[in-house]
Scaffold this active site. Structure first.
Site, PDB file in Angstrom:
ATOM      1  N   GLU A  34       0.882  -1.171   0.000  1.00  0.00           N
ATOM      2  CA  GLU A  34       0.000   0.000   0.000  1.00  0.00           C
ATOM      3  C   GLU A  34       0.917   1.218   0.000  1.00  0.00           C
ATOM      4  O   GLU A  34       1.514   1.571   1.013  1.00  0.00           O
ATOM      5  CB  GLU A  34      -0.904  -0.008   1.237  1.00  0.00           C
ATOM      6  CG  GLU A  34      -1.747  -1.263   1.395  1.00  0.00           C
ATOM      7  CD  GLU A  34      -2.820  -1.418   0.337  1.00  0.00           C
ATOM      8  OE1 GLU A  34      -3.043  -0.456  -0.441  1.00  0.00           O
ATOM      9  OE2 GLU A  34      -3.435  -2.487   0.272  1.00  0.00           O
ATOM     10  N   CYS A  60      -2.191   9.239   2.318  1.00  0.00           N
ATOM     11  CA  CYS A  60      -1.984   8.761   0.950  1.00  0.00           C
ATOM     12  C   CYS A  60      -3.223   8.973   0.098  1.00  0.00           C
ATOM     13  O   CYS A  60      -3.119   9.122  -1.127  1.00  0.00           O
ATOM     14  CB  CYS A  60      -1.555   7.297   0.946  1.00  0.00           C
ATOM     15  SG  CYS A  60      -2.616   6.212   1.909  1.00  0.00           S
TER      16      CYS A  60
END
Length: 463
Positions: free
Chosen positions: A231, A265
């Site tokens: 990720e 993010c």
């Protein structure tokens, strides 16, 4: 790798922690492997009881856990409290659903002579998780809850600037009744992580972090033939169509870019606005950002947090400087941020042309890139013109049309009339340089299991 708590608001070094010794790293592996052979046979009811205990303890001591987040990485205290609650909800999701999600599946075979085919989902063993500092508890819960539910055990290497948060989570799980060895926080060095990944008792690696870290760890896992999930970064598009409710859209844009100090993010890093409403959006967005109040993250009046470290602040200021050197225009917005603390003045970047490399960067802080799109098709083109593919959003008065536009945006997640967000009951993950694999729900639960076929066949052999 200096593990230390340095208050991002005051700059004070609060505590330091020594790296793990090689003996401690090997002991963690031994205990994790030994624990796995018992934990894999533990009932779902017992696993769920322990996870529910953890959720209850997080809520009972929510203020204390939240204060640690704010101290270590500068998160607004209200946001820290929300992270504690989110972590508790993740635990509860698997308490309620893990057994059903891992239930053996009878396969619809084409020919009865093939037998009775069943797919079972069995744990693999010891996993290693390498996690970042921006959501110190949520990042742990997101991998720990599903993998414990599946019957795996976990060794954690957390970011070096949140050592107390990592230790607090290990203590939490112990207090919740998790057997020794099932979850271990290790202040590991890079060499020790390499050793752990290559140990035959380790069966998977999960990393959340930068592209640079991801490429190193993915390569190491690949060489060792270990399953991995990555990720990584994101540069989420925030697409505004001409019929969007501008007030609501602008409010979400300000929040979507600046929550957690812009260090997310999936924060809304690229505002892509169709020509008809671009000027009005920019004017309103500028005013909204200017209303943010930078200050002590423990002060409830503060709405803009410092960055996680002075280095993080210095790095993003350098990114802004480079973007301008390549032709972008930078506008600083709002009252001057405090001199004390790792603050960055909120900045709006415009005229970021296709030849400007900054157009394809991730800015991990309060920096917004605004793009004027000719029309809807151009907005989709700009949204997809990115090396990343994590999340994104589309704002429009027509939700059904928004759904159609969302399908054209090439990312792992798209929200209509809301910035990308995280929830306990929504999957998380991206494509391209944003990584691979998914976390949460049944998808995350099954990332590190053996999908084993058992086929009972009772026919005569023919030669």
């Amino acid at each position: 790798m200096a593990y230390a708590t340095i208050n991002p608001y005051t700059g004070e070094t609060v505590a330091t922690f020594p790296d793990a010794t090689d003996a401690e790293a090997k002991a963690a592996l031994d205990k994790a492997d030994a624990a796995f052979h018992t934990w894999r046979e533990t009932s779902f009811a017992e696993r769920g009881r322990i996870l529910q205990n953890a959720a209850d303890l997080l809520r009972r001591d929510s203020d204390a856990y939240a204060k640690l987040l704010t101290l270590e990485m500068g998160k607004l205290f209200a946001e820290a409290k929300a992270e504690v609650e989110l972590s508790a909800k993740i635990f509860e999701y698997y308490v309620r659903h893990a057994e059903a999600l891992l239930k053996p599946e009878k396969l619809p075979v084409l020919d009865p002579a093939e037998g009775e085919a069943v797919l079972v989902h069995e744990p693999l063993g010891v996993l290693v998780a390498i996690e970042p500092w921006n959501f110190p508890y949520y990042q742990i819960a997101r991998i720990l809850a599903p993998q414990l539910s599946a019957g795996n055990t976990l060794i954690l290497k957390h970011a070096s600037n949140v050592p107390q948060s990592a230790a607090a989570f290990e203590k939490l799980m112990s207090e919740a009744g998790l057997p020794e060895g099932c979850f271990k926080n290790l202040y590991a060095t890079r060499d020790q992580i390499k050793m752990i990944i290559n140990d035959p008792r380790v069966h998977g690696v999960a990393l959340t972090g930068s592209e640079a870290a991801g490429s190193i760890i993915a390569a190491e896992a690949g060489k060792a033939l270990k399953k991995s999930t990555m990720e990584l970064g994101g540069a989420d598009a925030f697409v505004v169509l001409k019929d969007a409710d501008l007030k609501k859209t602008i409010d979400w844009a300000v929040f979507g870019r600046h929550w957690n100090g812009g260090q997310v993010c999936v924060s809304s890093k690229r505002m892509i606005v169709v020509d008809e409403v671009y000027d009005a959006f920019l004017d309103g967005y500028r005013k909204g950002v200017a209303r943010l109040i930078a200050g002590d993250p423990f002060d409830p009046k503060t709405t803009l947090a410092p960055l996680s470290s002075q280095k993080a602040a210095d790095d993003i200021k350098e990114q802004i400087r480079k973007a301008v050197s390549y032709g972008a225009k930078a506008e600083e917005v709002g009252l001057p941020v405090p001199n004390q603390g790792a603050f960055v003045q909120p900045t709006i970047l415009t005229d970021v042309g296709e030849a400007n490399p900054a157009r394809y960067w991730e800015f991990f802080g309060p920096v917004s890139m605004l793009f004027r799109a000719r029309d809807e098709d151009d907005a989709v083109r700009i949204a997809n013109d990115s090396p990343f593919g994590l999340g994104g959003s589309v704002f429009t008065a027509d939700e059904q049309h928004g759904f159609k536009v969302a399908k054209r945006i090439s990312t792992g997640m798209v929200f209509v009339n809301h910035p990308t967000k995280v929830e306990a009951d929504l999957p998380f993950g991206g494509i391209r340089r944003s990584g691979y694999g998914r976390e949460l729900l049944g998808i995350g639960l099954k990332e590190f299991v053996n999908h084993k076929l058992i086929d009972v066949v009772d026919i005569e052999a023919h030669f």
